[in-house]
Design an enzyme around this catalytic site. Structure first.
Site, PDB file in Angstrom:
ATOM      1  N   GLU A 230      35.719  26.744  42.327  1.00  0.00           N
ATOM      2  CA  GLU A 230      34.426  26.329  41.804  1.00  0.00           C
ATOM      3  C   GLU A 230      34.580  25.135  40.871  1.00  0.00           C
ATOM      4  O   GLU A 230      33.631  24.726  40.199  1.00  0.00           O
ATOM      5  CB  GLU A 230      33.722  27.486  41.086  1.00  0.00           C
ATOM      6  CG  GLU A 230      34.433  28.032  39.865  1.00  0.00           C
ATOM      7  CD  GLU A 230      33.576  29.056  39.116  1.00  0.00           C
ATOM      8  OE1 GLU A 230      32.512  28.664  38.599  1.00  0.00           O
ATOM      9  OE2 GLU A 230      33.967  30.229  39.066  1.00  0.00           O
TER      10      GLU A 230
ATOM     11  N   CYS B 184      32.859  32.402  41.478  1.00  0.00           N
ATOM     12  CA  CYS B 184      34.180  33.027  41.561  1.00  0.00           C
ATOM     13  C   CYS B 184      34.468  33.678  42.913  1.00  0.00           C
ATOM     14  O   CYS B 184      35.573  34.181  43.130  1.00  0.00           O
ATOM     15  CB  CYS B 184      34.325  34.080  40.462  1.00  0.00           C
ATOM     16  SG  CYS B 184      34.207  33.410  38.795  1.00  0.00           S
TER      17      CYS B 184
ATOM     18  N   HIS C 223      37.556  41.844  40.075  1.00  0.00           N
ATOM     19  CA  HIS C 223      37.398  40.497  39.532  1.00  0.00           C
ATOM     20  C   HIS C 223      37.297  40.651  38.020  1.00  0.00           C
ATOM     21  O   HIS C 223      36.459  41.397  37.513  1.00  0.00           O
ATOM     22  CB  HIS C 223      36.126  39.843  40.076  1.00  0.00           C
ATOM     23  CG  HIS C 223      35.742  38.605  39.329  1.00  0.00           C
ATOM     24  ND1 HIS C 223      36.473  37.436  39.402  1.00  0.00           N
ATOM     25  CD2 HIS C 223      34.727  38.344  38.469  1.00  0.00           C
ATOM     26  CE1 HIS C 223      35.924  36.523  38.631  1.00  0.00           C
ATOM     27  NE2 HIS C 223      34.857  37.051  38.051  1.00  0.00           N
TER      28      HIS C 223
ATOM     29  N   LYS D 207      37.536  44.031  29.268  1.00  0.00           N
ATOM     30  CA  LYS D 207      36.567  45.059  28.893  1.00  0.00           C
ATOM     31  C   LYS D 207      35.594  45.332  30.035  1.00  0.00           C
ATOM     32  O   LYS D 207      35.168  46.463  30.265  1.00  0.00           O
ATOM     33  CB  LYS D 207      35.796  44.619  27.648  1.00  0.00           C
ATOM     34  CG  LYS D 207      35.076  45.759  26.932  1.00  0.00           C
ATOM     35  CD  LYS D 207      36.078  46.689  26.257  1.00  0.00           C
ATOM     36  CE  LYS D 207      35.379  47.707  25.378  1.00  0.00           C
ATOM     37  NZ  LYS D 207      36.345  48.570  24.673  1.00  0.00           N
TER      38      LYS D 207
ATOM     39  N   LYS E 198      34.701  48.891  32.013  1.00  0.00           N
ATOM     40  CA  LYS E 198      33.333  49.366  32.248  1.00  0.00           C
ATOM     41  C   LYS E 198      33.063  49.559  33.741  1.00  0.00           C
ATOM     42  O   LYS E 198      32.380  50.502  34.139  1.00  0.00           O
ATOM     43  CB  LYS E 198      32.336  48.362  31.669  1.00  0.00           C
ATOM     44  CG  LYS E 198      32.364  48.246  30.152  1.00  0.00           C
ATOM     45  CD  LYS E 198      31.399  47.162  29.669  1.00  0.00           C
ATOM     46  CE  LYS E 198      31.435  47.036  28.157  1.00  0.00           C
ATOM     47  NZ  LYS E 198      30.518  45.981  27.663  1.00  0.00           N
TER      48      LYS E 198
ATOM     49  N   ASN F  16      40.254  34.375  32.320  1.00  0.00           N
ATOM     50  CA  ASN F  16      39.457  34.306  33.541  1.00  0.00           C
ATOM     51  C   ASN F  16      39.993  33.201  34.442  1.00  0.00           C
ATOM     52  O   ASN F  16      40.010  32.030  34.064  1.00  0.00           O
ATOM     53  CB  ASN F  16      37.989  34.043  33.201  1.00  0.00           C
ATOM     54  CG  ASN F  16      37.075  34.235  34.393  1.00  0.00           C
ATOM     55  OD1 ASN F  16      37.526  34.399  35.525  1.00  0.00           O
ATOM     56  ND2 ASN F  16      35.775  34.216  34.148  1.00  0.00           N
TER      57      ASN F  16
ATOM     58  N   SER G 207      29.086  34.787  40.541  1.00  0.00           N
ATOM     59  CA  SER G 207      27.737  34.660  40.007  1.00  0.00           C
ATOM     60  C   SER G 207      26.827  34.038  41.048  1.00  0.00           C
ATOM     61  O   SER G 207      27.238  33.169  41.809  1.00  0.00           O
ATOM     62  CB  SER G 207      27.752  33.789  38.746  1.00  0.00           C
ATOM     63  OG  SER G 207      28.551  34.379  37.748  1.00  0.00           O
TER      64      SER G 207
END
Length: 408
Positions: A83, A117, A194, A199, A203, A273, A306
């Protein structure tokens, strides 16, 4: 038509420069633990002015071909996921073709895939579909995931979790249709996500356990049912916003997480990332940590970009003969050695470097400064030398400083 198509070989490259997240917390005036505990990150890798997505791609491709002793003529498809836009019309794949043209191989299909991504997974699936099709000519497909983006803005966590829920539901339905039995987190040995930040990975896995509860899957014992029951009547939107549900889910998932997810988190926590490469850096971490025990194991992969685009798929790992054995893949990647060999920058120098990179993005007519930076690159590393008045990019190779033509 080819069956059981999969990944034969892997390698990984990341910049040898990094900054500690704890030091960044202090420098940025953030509360202690905001980045290390709140985001779950340890370190952040970044490119200096000598490196970009193209030089990193050169390094990954040449290393993989050399270490696995693959003749460039054996590559029939080359797909790049990224990207990070360097040239608005010319693909990164076009730059990489220089490596194959030198060997007389100009018959290589593929171009770049761009969708946040998700581009890396799109590139992988394109290669898989090519090998499975009537168009396959018997040669290898090569996939590159490369990015050096710096994003300013909060990730839309809800969109990510919505995509995760939807993909997991579809995966479970397909599994049950094919196998004639339910799927739960007990049916996979590892889960790879991904990873924008660790954190979110915590989740996400906990969210899968909550999904199993809603489906009354076998992974949920009576004690877990009792703790989840107060949240059974939440609407979907309410469940994404409930901090109490998030906390309970993570507590209940902790033992599973330590066994099935934690081994995948090394590189994402140490590098940050990696965008299109994020999922596959996590998978590389798994191979690094567990290669001696992976044969026959099922690994579930979740890719997200995204926009939003997402795919969840599973891999069944097999033990192949060298050079494609799991132990040799781990040896070639040398994740531990590469992490250990990095050079730490002070936060002030990191910020200074980022300002220069921002200024240089899309610029022309500059020569990169080698002083004090070239020494940090390992012998044989490709690096950016200059960008001329026509925006043409020229690259060199350490200890072999002949420039590489860029296709113009």
């Amino acid at each position: 038509m080819a069956k059981n198509v999969g990944i034969l070989a892997m390698d990984i490259y990341f910049p040898p420069t990094c900054v500690q997240q704890e030091a960044l917390e202090a420098h940025d005036g953030a509360s202690k633990g905001k980045y290390t505990i709140g985001l779950g990150q340890d370190c952040l890798a970044f490119c200096t002015e000598l490196e970009d997505v193209i030089s990193m791609s050169f390094n990954a491709v040449t290393s993989l071909l050399e270490k696995y002793k693959i003749d460039p003529k054996q590559i029939g498809r080359l797909e790049v996921g990224s990207e990070t836009v360097i040239d608005k019309s010319k693909s990164i794949k076009t730059f990489l073709m220089q490596l194959f043209e030198k060997c007389g191989n100009t018959d290589v299909e593929g171009v770049d895939s761009t969708n946040a991504c998700y581009g890396g997974t799109a590139a992988l699936l394109n290669c898989v579909n090519w090998v499975e099709s009537n168009s396959w000519d018997g040669r290898y497909g090569l996939v590159i995931c490369t990015d050096s983006a710096v994003v300013d803005g909060k990730l839309s966590q809800t969109c990510y979790l919505m995509a995760l829920d939807s993909c997991y539901k579809h995966l479970c339905n397909k599994f049950e249709k094919l196998e004639g039995k339910e799927f739960s987190i007990n049916d996979a040995d590892y889960f790879v996500f991904h990873s924008a930040y660790n954190k979110l990975v915590q989740k996400s896995f906990a969210r899968l356990l909550y999904n199993d509860f809603l489906r009354n899957a076998s992974s949920i014992d009576e004690a877990a049912k009792e703790k989840f029951t107060p949240y059974s009547s939440l609407s979907l939107d309410e469940s994404y916003q409930s901090r109490d549900l998030e906390k309970v889910s993570q507590q209940l998932a902790k033992t599973y997480y330590d066994a099935k997810v934690q081994p995948t988190t090394l590189v994402p926590k140490q590098v940050g990332n990696m965008y299109t490469a994020s999922l596959y850096a996590a998978f590389a971490s798994l191979v690094h940590n567990k290669h001696s025990d992976l044969a026959g194991k099922r690994v579930v992969m979740f890719s997200y970009g995204s926009g939003s685009t997402a795919t969840m798929f599973s891999l069944r790992l097999c033990e192949n003969q060298s050079p494609f054995s799991l132990s040799n893949i781990a040896s070639v990647m040398d994740v531990g050695g590469k992490l250990k060999a990095r050079h730490e920058y002070a936060p002030e120098k990191f910020v200074e470097t980022m300002k220069l990179m921002e200024h240089r993005y899309g610029a022309k007519e500059f020569v990169t400064s080698k002083e004090g930076i070239l020494d940090l690159l390992a012998p044989g590393t490709y690096y950016l030398k200059e960008v001329d008045s026509l925006y043409r990019r020229f690259y060199g190779k350490k200890r072999d400083d002949g420039s590489i033509t860029n296709g113009h």
